[in-house]
Design a protein around this motif. Sequence first.
Motif, PDB file in Angstrom:
ATOM      1  N   CYS A  76       0.848  -1.199   0.000  1.00  0.00           N
ATOM      2  CA  CYS A  76       0.000   0.000   0.000  1.00  0.00           C
ATOM      3  C   CYS A  76       0.878   1.242   0.000  1.00  0.00           C
ATOM      4  O   CYS A  76       1.979   1.236   0.553  1.00  0.00           O
ATOM      5  CB  CYS A  76      -0.873   0.041   1.254  1.00  0.00           C
ATOM      6  SG  CYS A  76      -2.072  -1.303   1.366  1.00  0.00           S
ATOM      7  N   HIS A 103      -4.055   0.679  -2.692  1.00  0.00           N
ATOM      8  CA  HIS A 103      -4.139  -0.408  -1.716  1.00  0.00           C
ATOM      9  C   HIS A 103      -4.184  -1.783  -2.380  1.00  0.00           C
ATOM     10  O   HIS A 103      -4.823  -1.962  -3.409  1.00  0.00           O
ATOM     11  CB  HIS A 103      -5.403  -0.270  -0.857  1.00  0.00           C
ATOM     12  CG  HIS A 103      -5.486   1.036  -0.149  1.00  0.00           C
ATOM     13  ND1 HIS A 103      -4.751   1.315   0.982  1.00  0.00           N
ATOM     14  CD2 HIS A 103      -6.198   2.153  -0.430  1.00  0.00           C
ATOM     15  CE1 HIS A 103      -5.023   2.549   1.380  1.00  0.00           C
ATOM     16  NE2 HIS A 103      -5.890   3.080   0.540  1.00  0.00           N
ATOM     17  N   HIS A 127      -6.267  -6.045   1.443  1.00  0.00           N
ATOM     18  CA  HIS A 127      -5.773  -6.156   2.821  1.00  0.00           C
ATOM     19  C   HIS A 127      -6.063  -7.519   3.431  1.00  0.00           C
ATOM     20  O   HIS A 127      -5.229  -8.088   4.125  1.00  0.00           O
ATOM     21  CB  HIS A 127      -6.394  -5.073   3.699  1.00  0.00           C
ATOM     22  CG  HIS A 127      -6.076  -3.678   3.258  1.00  0.00           C
ATOM     23  ND1 HIS A 127      -6.931  -2.633   3.423  1.00  0.00           N
ATOM     24  CD2 HIS A 127      -4.982  -3.163   2.648  1.00  0.00           C
ATOM     25  CE1 HIS A 127      -6.384  -1.526   2.945  1.00  0.00           C
ATOM     26  NE2 HIS A 127      -5.202  -1.817   2.457  1.00  0.00           N
ATOM     27  N   CYS A 135      -5.629  -1.057   6.679  1.00  0.00           N
ATOM     28  CA  CYS A 135      -4.458  -0.613   5.918  1.00  0.00           C
ATOM     29  C   CYS A 135      -3.327  -0.174   6.854  1.00  0.00           C
ATOM     30  O   CYS A 135      -3.520   0.685   7.712  1.00  0.00           O
ATOM     31  CB  CYS A 135      -4.828   0.556   5.004  1.00  0.00           C
ATOM     32  SG  CYS A 135      -3.419   1.017   3.961  1.00  0.00           S
TER      33      CYS A 135
HETATM   34 ZN   LIG Z   1      -3.889  -0.226   2.113  1.00  0.00          ZN
END
Ligand SMILES: [Zn+2]
Length: 161
Positions: A92, A97, A100, A108
Motif C-alpha cells: 500500500c 491499496h 488487505h 491498511c
Molecule cells: Zn492499504
Amino acid sequence: MTDLGELVVAWLNGDITQTPGHLGPPDPETIPLIGALTLANRAGFLTDCSQQAGEHEEGYLWEAWVTGFASDATLERLRSMATRAGLGFGACRRRQHCDHKQQGWSHCPWRECVGFWSHRCPAVWSELVGAWYVGIHDPEPGRNDRLWLMLERFAAETERR
Ligand SMILES: [Zn+2]
C-alpha cells in the motif's frame, strides 16, 4: 533509503543497540533471519518487522512474514519474486491499496507505519512518505524455507544488476 537500509543492517548485526521503534536488540527469534534480512536491506527492501514461522506449545502453527518499505522498482521485483515462490504479497502507498484481507491485514497499515516511524524519528518522514509499505508472507503455517530464500534470491539478483 540506502542509508536507512544500512542502519537496519547495523542494528541487525549489533553495531547499533536499538532502533527508535524496537528500543532494544533483535529478538532471539530474529537471530536466524539476520543473514537474509541483512541481504534484503542492502538490496533495497527496508525491513521494519519480521516473524519466522513457528509452533506454539499448544500445537498451533504460525506463518513466516516480513514487512518493510520499498521504492517503485523494488516493489515490482519483490512482487514478481514472491508470486513465483507461491508467497502472499501485499503493498500500500497513500491511496493505492492491495487486498488487505488477502495479506492478512485487518486494516491498511501504510499510514500507521509511516506515522509510527516518522513520529519516532522525524528525519525519516520524507523518505517513507513516498515509499510502498510491503508485506510478504508464507501462506503455509510452520514453513521457514521459502520466504527467507526468496529474500536471498532477491538480493543476489539485485547484485547482478
Ligand atoms: Zn492499504
